[in-house]
Design an enzyme around this catalytic site. Structure first.
Site, PDB file in Angstrom:
ATOM      1  N   HIS A  41      28.757 -33.784 -31.791  1.00  0.00           N
ATOM      2  CA  HIS A  41      28.285 -34.934 -32.562  1.00  0.00           C
ATOM      3  C   HIS A  41      26.828 -34.732 -32.965  1.00  0.00           C
ATOM      4  O   HIS A  41      25.962 -34.544 -32.110  1.00  0.00           O
ATOM      5  CB  HIS A  41      28.410 -36.221 -31.740  1.00  0.00           C
ATOM      6  CG  HIS A  41      29.821 -36.730 -31.678  1.00  0.00           C
ATOM      7  ND1 HIS A  41      30.131 -38.010 -31.301  1.00  0.00           N
ATOM      8  CD2 HIS A  41      30.993 -36.120 -31.964  1.00  0.00           C
ATOM      9  CE1 HIS A  41      31.450 -38.176 -31.346  1.00  0.00           C
ATOM     10  NE2 HIS A  41      31.991 -37.040 -31.738  1.00  0.00           N
ATOM     11  N   TYR A  82      26.861 -47.841 -31.047  1.00  0.00           N
ATOM     12  CA  TYR A  82      26.233 -48.733 -30.066  1.00  0.00           C
ATOM     13  C   TYR A  82      25.919 -50.029 -30.807  1.00  0.00           C
ATOM     14  O   TYR A  82      25.098 -50.021 -31.726  1.00  0.00           O
ATOM     15  CB  TYR A  82      24.929 -48.133 -29.531  1.00  0.00           C
ATOM     16  CG  TYR A  82      25.099 -46.909 -28.665  1.00  0.00           C
ATOM     17  CD1 TYR A  82      25.330 -45.655 -29.221  1.00  0.00           C
ATOM     18  CD2 TYR A  82      25.023 -46.993 -27.282  1.00  0.00           C
ATOM     19  CE1 TYR A  82      25.489 -44.521 -28.423  1.00  0.00           C
ATOM     20  CE2 TYR A  82      25.176 -45.870 -26.471  1.00  0.00           C
ATOM     21  CZ  TYR A  82      25.413 -44.644 -27.050  1.00  0.00           C
ATOM     22  OH  TYR A  82      25.572 -43.531 -26.254  1.00  0.00           O
ATOM     23  N   PRO A  90      24.538 -46.655 -18.002  1.00  0.00           N
ATOM     24  CA  PRO A  90      25.142 -45.632 -18.873  1.00  0.00           C
ATOM     25  C   PRO A  90      24.724 -45.717 -20.340  1.00  0.00           C
ATOM     26  O   PRO A  90      25.122 -44.877 -21.143  1.00  0.00           O
ATOM     27  CB  PRO A  90      26.650 -45.875 -18.711  1.00  0.00           C
ATOM     28  CG  PRO A  90      26.767 -47.265 -18.199  1.00  0.00           C
ATOM     29  CD  PRO A  90      25.526 -47.590 -17.460  1.00  0.00           C
ATOM     30  N   LYS A 105      23.035 -40.703 -19.672  1.00  0.00           N
ATOM     31  CA  LYS A 105      22.179 -39.741 -18.965  1.00  0.00           C
ATOM     32  C   LYS A 105      22.640 -39.385 -17.544  1.00  0.00           C
ATOM     33  O   LYS A 105      22.171 -38.396 -16.975  1.00  0.00           O
ATOM     34  CB  LYS A 105      20.744 -40.299 -18.871  1.00  0.00           C
ATOM     35  CG  LYS A 105      20.023 -40.315 -20.187  1.00  0.00           C
ATOM     36  CD  LYS A 105      19.589 -38.924 -20.596  1.00  0.00           C
ATOM     37  CE  LYS A 105      19.217 -38.803 -22.045  1.00  0.00           C
ATOM     38  NZ  LYS A 105      20.222 -38.204 -22.902  1.00  0.00           N
ATOM     39  N   TYR A 157      17.795 -38.831 -26.592  1.00  0.00           N
ATOM     40  CA  TYR A 157      19.255 -38.906 -26.515  1.00  0.00           C
ATOM     41  C   TYR A 157      19.871 -37.513 -26.373  1.00  0.00           C
ATOM     42  O   TYR A 157      20.788 -37.329 -25.572  1.00  0.00           O
ATOM     43  CB  TYR A 157      19.813 -39.617 -27.760  1.00  0.00           C
ATOM     44  CG  TYR A 157      21.264 -39.986 -27.624  1.00  0.00           C
ATOM     45  CD1 TYR A 157      21.650 -41.183 -27.015  1.00  0.00           C
ATOM     46  CD2 TYR A 157      22.272 -39.134 -28.078  1.00  0.00           C
ATOM     47  CE1 TYR A 157      22.988 -41.521 -26.872  1.00  0.00           C
ATOM     48  CE2 TYR A 157      23.614 -39.461 -27.935  1.00  0.00           C
ATOM     49  CZ  TYR A 157      23.958 -40.657 -27.334  1.00  0.00           C
ATOM     50  OH  TYR A 157      25.285 -40.984 -27.186  1.00  0.00           O
TER      51      TYR A 157
HETATM   52  C1  LIG Z   1      32.182 -46.417 -13.081  1.00  0.00           C
HETATM   53  C2  LIG Z   1      31.156 -45.427 -13.590  1.00  0.00           C
HETATM   54  C3  LIG Z   1      31.038 -45.184 -14.969  1.00  0.00           C
HETATM   55  C4  LIG Z   1      30.096 -44.270 -15.448  1.00  0.00           C
HETATM   56  N1  LIG Z   1      29.994 -44.058 -16.798  1.00  0.00           N
HETATM   57  C5  LIG Z   1      29.058 -43.194 -17.240  1.00  0.00           C
HETATM   58  C6  LIG Z   1      28.895 -42.947 -18.613  1.00  0.00           C
HETATM   59  O1  LIG Z   1      29.598 -43.513 -19.445  1.00  0.00           O
HETATM   60  N2  LIG Z   1      27.927 -42.067 -18.999  1.00  0.00           N
HETATM   61  C7  LIG Z   1      27.131 -41.409 -18.075  1.00  0.00           C
HETATM   62  O2  LIG Z   1      26.296 -40.570 -18.438  1.00  0.00           O
HETATM   63  N3  LIG Z   1      27.274 -41.621 -16.794  1.00  0.00           N
HETATM   64  C8  LIG Z   1      28.206 -42.481 -16.352  1.00  0.00           C
HETATM   65  N4  LIG Z   1      28.335 -42.686 -15.044  1.00  0.00           N
HETATM   66  C9  LIG Z   1      27.458 -41.934 -14.184  1.00  0.00           C
HETATM   67  C10 LIG Z   1      28.006 -40.525 -13.923  1.00  0.00           C
HETATM   68  O3  LIG Z   1      29.396 -40.576 -13.757  1.00  0.00           O
HETATM   69  C11 LIG Z   1      27.313 -40.002 -12.686  1.00  0.00           C
HETATM   70  O4  LIG Z   1      25.928 -39.910 -12.978  1.00  0.00           O
HETATM   71  C12 LIG Z   1      27.833 -38.647 -12.219  1.00  0.00           C
HETATM   72  O5  LIG Z   1      29.142 -38.780 -11.718  1.00  0.00           O
HETATM   73  C13 LIG Z   1      26.923 -38.081 -11.142  1.00  0.00           C
HETATM   74  O6  LIG Z   1      27.532 -36.987 -10.523  1.00  0.00           O
HETATM   75  P1  LIG Z   1      27.305 -36.705  -8.986  1.00  0.00           P
HETATM   76  O7  LIG Z   1      28.038 -35.445  -8.716  1.00  0.00           O
HETATM   77  O8  LIG Z   1      25.874 -36.793  -8.683  1.00  0.00           O
HETATM   78  O9  LIG Z   1      27.968 -37.927  -8.193  1.00  0.00           O
HETATM   79  P2  LIG Z   1      29.485 -38.392  -8.100  1.00  0.00           P
HETATM   80  O10 LIG Z   1      30.217 -38.090  -9.344  1.00  0.00           O
HETATM   81  O11 LIG Z   1      29.449 -39.808  -7.624  1.00  0.00           O
HETATM   82  O12 LIG Z   1      30.111 -37.471  -6.963  1.00  0.00           O
HETATM   83  C14 LIG Z   1      29.804 -37.672  -5.595  1.00  0.00           C
HETATM   84  C15 LIG Z   1      30.922 -37.092  -4.749  1.00  0.00           C
HETATM   85  O13 LIG Z   1      30.553 -37.249  -3.376  1.00  0.00           O
HETATM   86  C16 LIG Z   1      31.657 -37.710  -2.637  1.00  0.00           C
HETATM   87  N5  LIG Z   1      31.172 -38.460  -1.467  1.00  0.00           N
HETATM   88  C17 LIG Z   1      30.616 -39.676  -1.439  1.00  0.00           C
HETATM   89  N6  LIG Z   1      30.304 -40.030  -0.187  1.00  0.00           N
HETATM   90  C18 LIG Z   1      30.648 -38.996   0.600  1.00  0.00           C
HETATM   91  C19 LIG Z   1      30.593 -38.759   1.988  1.00  0.00           C
HETATM   92  N7  LIG Z   1      30.094 -39.695   2.825  1.00  0.00           N
HETATM   93  N8  LIG Z   1      31.059 -37.595   2.462  1.00  0.00           N
HETATM   94  C20 LIG Z   1      31.563 -36.644   1.628  1.00  0.00           C
HETATM   95  N9  LIG Z   1      31.649 -36.822   0.288  1.00  0.00           N
HETATM   96  C21 LIG Z   1      31.208 -37.981  -0.217  1.00  0.00           C
HETATM   97  C22 LIG Z   1      32.421 -38.592  -3.609  1.00  0.00           C
HETATM   98  O14 LIG Z   1      33.795 -38.710  -3.232  1.00  0.00           O
HETATM   99  C23 LIG Z   1      32.241 -37.827  -4.930  1.00  0.00           C
HETATM  100  O15 LIG Z   1      33.292 -36.910  -5.154  1.00  0.00           O
HETATM  101  C24 LIG Z   1      29.261 -43.591 -14.543  1.00  0.00           C
HETATM  102  C25 LIG Z   1      29.394 -43.829 -13.167  1.00  0.00           C
HETATM  103  C26 LIG Z   1      30.311 -44.737 -12.674  1.00  0.00           C
HETATM  104  C27 LIG Z   1      30.414 -44.981 -11.187  1.00  0.00           C
END
Ligand SMILES: Cc1cc2nc3c(=O)[nH]c(=O)nc-3n(C[C@H](O)[C@H](O)[C@H](O)COP(=O)(O)OP(=O)(O)OC[C@H]3O[C@@H](n4cnc5c(N)ncnc54)[C@H](O)[C@@H]3O)c2cc1C
Length: 389
Positions: free
Chosen positions: A72, A200, A292, A296, A384
């Site tokens: 995009h 948006y 969101p 980011k 962005y």
């Molecule tokens: C509902 C929702 C919608 C979102 N929509 C957007 C969006 O539209 N755009 C955007 O940019 N971002 C969005 N985000 C944010 C984005 O998804 C996150 O920033 C991204 O997933 C971060 O990745 P991460 O690996 O840091 O954490 P996560 O994806 O949260 O992964 C963490 C992992 O750790 C595991 N875990 C947790 N606790 C424990 C424990 N005690 N022991 C072992 N494992 C554990 C979990 O099971 C998970 O698999 C959204 C987040 C949510 C919750």
């Protein structure tokens, strides 16, 4: 078991770090408290910055992304019944890639399995120990037994509700937080998107976002009260509300269809400082959350992983701690800029319960300035597509 790096969490941050380490010959294990299918069932982010794509290239997990991801070069800001295009490519020379977080995760998991690196799913009661010493270790329960993994370093990639950040003594960590007084009701449906690029929309009834996962799968959101229940939102009510918040040309182009995912997410800004505690490093949502609106969250997880991987690589190649010592500061500099941007997009695009007449006029002036000033639009576009890392 002994590994060089124990990674807690098999989300995008943990998987990406694990793959970069594995490719560099650095032994690692990933522990997650839930199963693979559960992780793959989580519908979340969908807009990838250049830097994130570059890291996925480096991890060797981007073939499908390049084949199926949508490039995009712009998006629309809709207000006052009209669309105003932000020309990302024209202003920054960069595009973003629309490719779902679920697919990023699936690709990284497949690459990890192919390379034979170990992941332990459904690890209960994961704990991190002695990270203030040179001999940290993690414990977890599996199959009714408590097991221990000794390591040089622990990467806490376990999201906002994970155990890593919570294991740090309160006196050693500072947190900064802003909760927003509304949520996003999100719907995923197997219908063509309303337009070729994201929209948006700022509307008197509340914010709306038209996003997509492919040219046949759409992701839509509407701002809703925090205490709304998903059950109160039939598909019909959702499509009707979405249409009301869009300019007429877009409203008429909405293809309704049965939703196969519908959820309400609260919006929050949160940062924990520092991101390193001896041998424990936080990355991704474990350290920070952004609303969101600026797309980011996933991209910040990727830039943290970039800095952390560089530090670990330098340590194992040269026995130098310089990169690891600098990790927290380097990561946080970028984190705060993305937190600022996500906050400013959220403030500009949503209707707040307590905005008042003055606040409303300021919001309208800001939007008007943005679409009539190339300088302002370029600053938005630069943020962005993602600040460099
Ligand atoms: C509902 C929702 C919608 C979102 N929509 C957007 C969006 O539209 N755009 C955007 O940019 N971002 C969005 N985000 C944010 C984005 O998804 C996150 O920033 C991204 O997933 C971060 O990745 P991460 O690996 O840091 O954490 P996560 O994806 O949260 O992964 C963490 C992992 O750790 C595991 N875990 C947790 N606790 C424990 C424990 N005690 N022991 C072992 N494992 C554990 C979990 O099971 C998970 O698999 C959204 C987040 C949510 C919750």
């Amino acid at each position: 078991m002994r590994v060089q790096v124990a990674i807690i969490g098999s989300g995008p941050a943990g998987l990406l770090l694990g793959q970069l380490l594995t490719n560099a010959g650095i032994d690692n294990v990933i522990l997650d408290r839930v199963g693979k299918d559960y992780i793959l069932g989580r519908v979340r982010a969908g807009v990838l910055e250049d830097g994130t794509v570059r890291l996925l290239d480096e991890a060797g997990a981007s073939a499908r992304l390049h084949a199926e991801g949508l490039q995009h070069g712009g998006f629309s800001l809709a207000f006052d019944g009209r669309n105003h295009r932000i020309d990302l490519a024209g202003m920054t020379g960069k595009k973003v890639t629309v490719y779902g977080q679920t697919e990023v995760t699936r690709d990284l998991m497949q690459e990890r399995e192919r390379s034979g690196a170990k992941t332990i799913y459904e690890a209960d009661n994961v704990n991190v120990h002695d990270f203030g010493s040179t001999s940290p270790y993690t414990t977890y329960e599996h199959g009714g037994k408590t097991r221990r993994i000794d390591c040089d370093f622990i990467a806490g990639c376990d999201g906002f509700h994970g155990v890593s950040r919570r294991s740090v003594p309160e006196s050693a960590i500072s947190t900064y937080e802003r909760a927003y007084p509304f949520g996003w009701l999100g719907v995923l449906a197997e219908v063509p998107p309303v337009a070729n690029e994201l929209i948006y929309a700022n509307h008197a009834r509340g914010f709306a976002l038209c996003s997509m996962r492919s040219m046949t799968r759409s992701r839509y959101y509407v701002q809703c009260p925090l205490d709304d229940k998903v059950e109160a939102w039939s598909d019909e009510r959702f499509w009707d509300e979405l249409r009301r918040r869009l300019p007429l040309e877009n409203a008429e182009a909405v293809t309704p269809g049965p939703s196969f995912e519908k959820s309400i997410a609260p919006l929050r800004s949160f940062v924990a400082e520092p991101m390193r505690f001896g041998g424990l490093f936080l990355a991704g949502d474990a350290a920070h959350i952004v609303p969101p609106t600026g797309a980011k969250g996933l991209n910040l997880a990727a830039s943290d992983v970039h800095y952390l991987f560089e530090g670990l690589h330098e340590y194992y190649a040269d026995r130098s701690m310089a990169g690891l010592d600098a990790y927290s500061q380097r990561a946080l500099q970028r984190v705060w800029k993305a937190v600022r941007f996500s906050w400013s997009m959220t403030m500009m695009m949503h209707r707040f319960p307590d905005t008042g007449a003055f606040g409303q006029k300021i919001q309208e002036a800001e939007l008007d300035y943005l679409v009539h000033s190339r300088a302002a639009a370029t600053a938005l576009a630069e943020n962005y597509v993602g600040l460099p890392f």
